[in-house]
Design an enzyme around this catalytic site. Sequence first.
Site, PDB file in Angstrom:
ATOM      1  N   ARG A  46     -11.781  -5.584  -3.896  1.00  0.00           N
ATOM      2  CA  ARG A  46     -12.085  -5.830  -2.575  1.00  0.00           C
ATOM      3  C   ARG A  46     -13.632  -5.390  -2.665  1.00  0.00           C
ATOM      4  O   ARG A  46     -14.468  -6.104  -2.122  1.00  0.00           O
ATOM      5  CB  ARG A  46     -11.206  -5.240  -1.699  1.00  0.00           C
TER       6      ARG A  46
ATOM      7  N   LEU B 174     -13.297   1.135   5.135  1.00  0.00           N
ATOM      8  CA  LEU B 174     -11.821   0.763   5.084  1.00  0.00           C
ATOM      9  C   LEU B 174     -11.446  -0.001   3.738  1.00  0.00           C
ATOM     10  O   LEU B 174     -11.359  -1.050   3.671  1.00  0.00           O
ATOM     11  CB  LEU B 174     -11.565   0.013   6.318  1.00  0.00           C
ATOM     12  N   PRO B 175     -11.173   0.845   3.012  1.00  0.00           N
ATOM     13  CA  PRO B 175     -10.652   0.223   1.575  1.00  0.00           C
ATOM     14  C   PRO B 175      -9.317  -0.622   1.780  1.00  0.00           C
ATOM     15  O   PRO B 175      -8.279   0.098   2.436  1.00  0.00           O
ATOM     16  CB  PRO B 175     -10.566   1.292   0.657  1.00  0.00           C
ATOM     17  N   HIS B 176      -9.472  -1.820   1.416  1.00  0.00           N
ATOM     18  CA  HIS B 176      -8.228  -2.673   1.517  1.00  0.00           C
ATOM     19  C   HIS B 176      -7.881  -3.367   0.376  1.00  0.00           C
ATOM     20  O   HIS B 176      -8.818  -3.471  -0.423  1.00  0.00           O
ATOM     21  CB  HIS B 176      -7.821  -3.194   2.498  1.00  0.00           C
ATOM     22  N   GLY B 177      -7.009  -4.452   0.175  1.00  0.00           N
ATOM     23  CA  GLY B 177      -6.633  -5.312  -0.876  1.00  0.00           C
ATOM     24  C   GLY B 177      -7.585  -6.701  -0.806  1.00  0.00           C
ATOM     25  O   GLY B 177      -8.295  -6.864   0.372  1.00  0.00           O
TER      26      GLY B 177
END
Length: 147
Positions: free
Chosen positions: A48, A62-65
Amino acid sequence: MYKKVIDENNIVLQAEFDNKWDAIRACGKILVEQGYVSEEYVEDMIEREKVATVYIGNLLALPHGVANSENHIYYSGISFIQVPKGVSFGEDTAYLMVGIAGKDGTHIEILSNIALACCELDTVELLRNTKDKRTIIDIFSKINEVS
């Protein structure tokens, strides 16, 4: 089985990282260790950042997939890492890292709750400087209401 989206085991205070990649991996590692996601999800979080930065402003990343990451998510959850010295995201610096894993369409609701909680810089500064995990849980209390 019901699992809280955030609890004290998901929070790390006073962390330091050499780079954003280590910080993103640390967010993912918490989610893996607490049983929210598989190991593959951590790589989705890295992917991402390669596609589009997870730094959103207000000192927050905001790390996310990526698309189809939900296959690697067991339960909705967030990880929270306080980085007092900050970690570089190019021209920006994140002092708060909030890893997100949203199952069954809860991703947007979780993001909205985080955005509402962090829209005031006073709140962001409190999150950045607190030594009390309970304060963090209280600020993000609405997130645990996500179904």
